[in-house]
Design a protein around this motif. Structure first.
Motif, PDB file in Angstrom:
ATOM      1  N   ALA A  15       0.812  -1.234  -0.030  1.00  0.00           N
ATOM      2  CA  ALA A  15       0.069   0.090   0.123  1.00  0.00           C
ATOM      3  C   ALA A  15       0.800   1.136   0.036  1.00  0.00           C
ATOM      4  CB  ALA A  15      -0.967  -0.019   1.347  1.00  0.00           C
ATOM      5  N   LEU A  16       0.474   2.180  -0.704  1.00  0.00           N
ATOM      6  CA  LEU A  16       1.228   3.556  -0.837  1.00  0.00           C
ATOM      7  C   LEU A  16       0.500   4.649  -0.396  1.00  0.00           C
ATOM      8  CD1 LEU A  16       2.408   3.325  -4.824  1.00  0.00           C
ATOM      9  CD2 LEU A  16       3.359   2.216  -2.602  1.00  0.00           C
ATOM     10  N   LEU A  17       0.854   5.555   0.607  1.00  0.00           N
ATOM     11  CA  LEU A  17       0.347   6.784   1.087  1.00  0.00           C
ATOM     12  C   LEU A  17       0.873   8.003   0.931  1.00  0.00           C
ATOM     13  CD1 LEU A  17      -0.401   5.101   4.653  1.00  0.00           C
ATOM     14  CD2 LEU A  17      -1.901   4.744   2.810  1.00  0.00           C
ATOM     15  N   PRO A  79       7.170   1.948  -5.836  1.00  0.00           N
ATOM     16  CA  PRO A  79       7.170   0.996  -6.654  1.00  0.00           C
ATOM     17  C   PRO A  79       5.897   0.976  -7.676  1.00  0.00           C
ATOM     18  CG  PRO A  79       6.493   0.170  -4.498  1.00  0.00           C
ATOM     19  CD  PRO A  79       6.977   1.611  -4.424  1.00  0.00           C
ATOM     20  N   THR A  80       6.031   0.254  -8.692  1.00  0.00           N
ATOM     21  CA  THR A  80       5.054   0.086  -9.593  1.00  0.00           C
ATOM     22  C   THR A  80       4.130  -1.256  -9.098  1.00  0.00           C
ATOM     23  OG1 THR A  80       6.235  -0.932 -11.399  1.00  0.00           O
ATOM     24  CG2 THR A  80       5.749   1.238 -11.543  1.00  0.00           C
ATOM     25  N   GLY A  81       2.661  -1.208  -9.505  1.00  0.00           N
ATOM     26  CA  GLY A  81       2.067  -2.231  -9.311  1.00  0.00           C
ATOM     27  C   GLY A  81       1.583  -2.508  -7.999  1.00  0.00           C
ATOM     28  N   ALA A  82       1.611  -1.566  -7.033  1.00  0.00           N
ATOM     29  CA  ALA A  82       1.250  -1.548  -5.696  1.00  0.00           C
ATOM     30  C   ALA A  82      -0.375  -2.398  -5.711  1.00  0.00           C
ATOM     31  CB  ALA A  82       1.390  -0.399  -4.971  1.00  0.00           C
ATOM     32  N   ASP A  83      -0.928  -2.936  -4.588  1.00  0.00           N
ATOM     33  CA  ASP A  83      -2.220  -3.143  -4.409  1.00  0.00           C
ATOM     34  C   ASP A  83      -3.081  -2.083  -4.394  1.00  0.00           C
ATOM     35  OD1 ASP A  83      -1.958  -6.537  -4.329  1.00  0.00           O
ATOM     36  OD2 ASP A  83      -0.081  -5.611  -3.235  1.00  0.00           O
ATOM     37  N   LEU A  84      -2.622  -0.996  -3.442  1.00  0.00           N
ATOM     38  CA  LEU A  84      -3.297   0.160  -3.090  1.00  0.00           C
ATOM     39  C   LEU A  84      -2.553   1.123  -3.109  1.00  0.00           C
ATOM     40  CD1 LEU A  84      -6.149   1.142  -1.984  1.00  0.00           C
ATOM     41  CD2 LEU A  84      -5.213   0.655   0.323  1.00  0.00           C
ATOM     42  N   ALA A  85      -3.186   2.493  -3.721  1.00  0.00           N
ATOM     43  CA  ALA A  85      -2.357   3.862  -3.505  1.00  0.00           C
ATOM     44  C   ALA A  85      -3.703   4.669  -3.085  1.00  0.00           C
ATOM     45  CB  ALA A  85      -1.852   4.221  -4.718  1.00  0.00           C
ATOM     46  N   LEU A  86      -3.237   5.410  -2.010  1.00  0.00           N
ATOM     47  CA  LEU A  86      -4.022   6.303  -1.418  1.00  0.00           C
ATOM     48  C   LEU A  86      -3.571   7.522  -1.018  1.00  0.00           C
ATOM     49  CD1 LEU A  86      -6.173   5.395   1.854  1.00  0.00           C
ATOM     50  CD2 LEU A  86      -5.454   7.662   1.434  1.00  0.00           C
ATOM     51  N   LEU A  90      -3.502  17.414  -1.533  1.00  0.00           N
ATOM     52  CA  LEU A  90      -2.446  17.409  -2.375  1.00  0.00           C
ATOM     53  C   LEU A  90      -2.178  16.206  -2.944  1.00  0.00           C
ATOM     54  CD1 LEU A  90      -0.341  18.917  -4.290  1.00  0.00           C
ATOM     55  CD2 LEU A  90       0.944  19.201  -2.189  1.00  0.00           C
ATOM     56  N   GLY A  91      -1.884  15.210  -2.114  1.00  0.00           N
ATOM     57  CA  GLY A  91      -1.347  13.753  -2.420  1.00  0.00           C
ATOM     58  C   GLY A  91      -2.142  13.240  -3.508  1.00  0.00           C
ATOM     59  N   GLY A  92      -3.567  13.526  -3.201  1.00  0.00           N
ATOM     60  CA  GLY A  92      -4.616  12.817  -4.311  1.00  0.00           C
ATOM     61  C   GLY A  92      -4.268  13.493  -5.385  1.00  0.00           C
ATOM     62  N   LEU A  93      -4.115  14.767  -5.668  1.00  0.00           N
ATOM     63  CA  LEU A  93      -3.842  15.338  -6.891  1.00  0.00           C
ATOM     64  C   LEU A  93      -2.460  14.554  -7.701  1.00  0.00           C
ATOM     65  CD1 LEU A  93      -4.019  17.574  -9.240  1.00  0.00           C
ATOM     66  CD2 LEU A  93      -2.994  19.078  -7.595  1.00  0.00           C
ATOM     67  N   ARG A 105      -3.361  -1.544  -8.392  1.00  0.00           N
ATOM     68  CA  ARG A 105      -4.515  -2.336  -8.666  1.00  0.00           C
ATOM     69  C   ARG A 105      -5.613  -1.383  -8.461  1.00  0.00           C
ATOM     70  NH1 ARG A 105      -4.765  -7.830  -5.771  1.00  0.00           N
ATOM     71  NH2 ARG A 105      -6.569  -7.963  -7.031  1.00  0.00           N
ATOM     72  N   ARG A 106      -5.478  -0.652  -7.111  1.00  0.00           N
ATOM     73  CA  ARG A 106      -6.759   0.318  -6.894  1.00  0.00           C
ATOM     74  C   ARG A 106      -6.047   1.773  -6.406  1.00  0.00           C
ATOM     75  NH1 ARG A 106      -7.173  -4.643  -4.667  1.00  0.00           N
ATOM     76  NH2 ARG A 106      -6.259  -3.761  -2.606  1.00  0.00           N
ATOM     77  N   ALA A 107      -6.816   2.408  -6.510  1.00  0.00           N
ATOM     78  CA  ALA A 107      -6.520   4.069  -6.050  1.00  0.00           C
ATOM     79  C   ALA A 107      -7.726   4.572  -5.318  1.00  0.00           C
ATOM     80  CB  ALA A 107      -6.289   4.822  -7.167  1.00  0.00           C
ATOM     81  N   VAL A 108      -7.351   5.158  -4.165  1.00  0.00           N
ATOM     82  CA  VAL A 108      -8.394   5.823  -3.276  1.00  0.00           C
ATOM     83  C   VAL A 108      -7.834   7.487  -3.352  1.00  0.00           C
ATOM     84  CG1 VAL A 108      -9.464   6.129  -1.212  1.00  0.00           C
ATOM     85  CG2 VAL A 108      -8.894   3.712  -1.974  1.00  0.00           C
TER      86      VAL A 108
END
Length: 238
Positions: A15-17, A79-86, A90-93, A105-108
């Motif tokens: 997961a990426l935050l 890394p590329t291909g994480a299961d989740l990125a949130l 500004l982090g969302g942008l 795989r999924r983005a929030v």
């Protein structure tokens, strides 16, 4: 630019935050361990100009802190291909501008800064600098639902934050930066009310294929304002 990264856990999933403006990885102090307990290896960055990451090179804020530069740093670091990125605010942008290269795989997107209000609408990114010297009482008054630890962290992160990041975003204030489509399955999580994404833009995002959920009564930093509501709204996405 390579960013500072804080990690939690060593699970098989990743997961990426990505935090919002004026903050750093410590914003996720409860979310990171929660994801780790669910079997994730969690990686939380400090964006350029925040925390322990480098300041943006150059002279003018617009050279140092364009949204595309924040996004490029994520691609350079994560890394590329994480299961989740949130990503929050500004982090969302930044995440939305990098997601087609990171390919999680999924983005929030948590109350993402896709419609930054400009001068005269209650928020001017170039005027954020006053936060740098905000007193504890001011931070607590602006965020009455935060735990005391989060107020302490906010003061610590403000001391490390480069206020020129606000000036760098002034050029996009007042513009709608909604993604044309979700590059990967994507959830947009909104505060109640959201000063970043109004009802019309929320409806447009739904038409474009994003799932949109609102956390009732939560402020802009949803995961600090109402952690149970934040986690509940992630049902099916983590």
């Amino acid at each position: 630019m390579r960013l500072h990264v804080r990690g939690w856990g060593s699970g098989a999933r990743t997961a990426l935050l990505v935090h919002g403006m004026m903050s750093d990885h410590r914003s996720w102090r409860r979310v990171g361990p929660w994801l780790a307990r669910r079997g994730y290896r969690v990686l939380a960055v400090d964006l350029r100009g925040h925390g322990r990451s480098p300041r943006g090179p150059g002279t003018a804020p617009a050279e140092r802190y364009l949204p595309e530069l924040f996004a490029g740093d994520l691609v350079d670091t994560l890394p590329t291909g994480a299961d989740l990125a949130l990503g929050h605010s500004l982090g969302g942008l930044a995440l939305s501008l990098a997601v087609d290269r990171l390919r999680p795989r999924r983005a929030v997107y948590s109350d993402p800064a896709w419609c930054i209000p400009g001068p005269g609408r209650g928020l001017d990114p170039a005027g954020f600098a006053w936060f740098r010297t905000a007193a504890r009482e001011q931070i607590a008054a602006l965020n009455p639902r935060w735990e005391q630890t989060d107020v302490d962290i906010e003061l610590a992160t403000l001391a490390l934050w480069d206020p020129d990041t606000g000036g760098g975003l002034a050029g996009v204030a007042g513009r709608a930066l909604l993604p044309e489509r979700p590059a990967v399955p994507s959830l947009v999580q909104l505060a109640d009310p959201s000063f970043m994404i109004g009802p019309e833009h929320a409806a447009e995002l739904a038409r474009r294929g994003f799932e949109v959920r609102t956390v009732a009564g939560a402020g802009h930093t949803i995961h600090r304002d109402d952690l149970p509501g934040f986690l509940s709204s992630l049902d099916g996405w983590v």
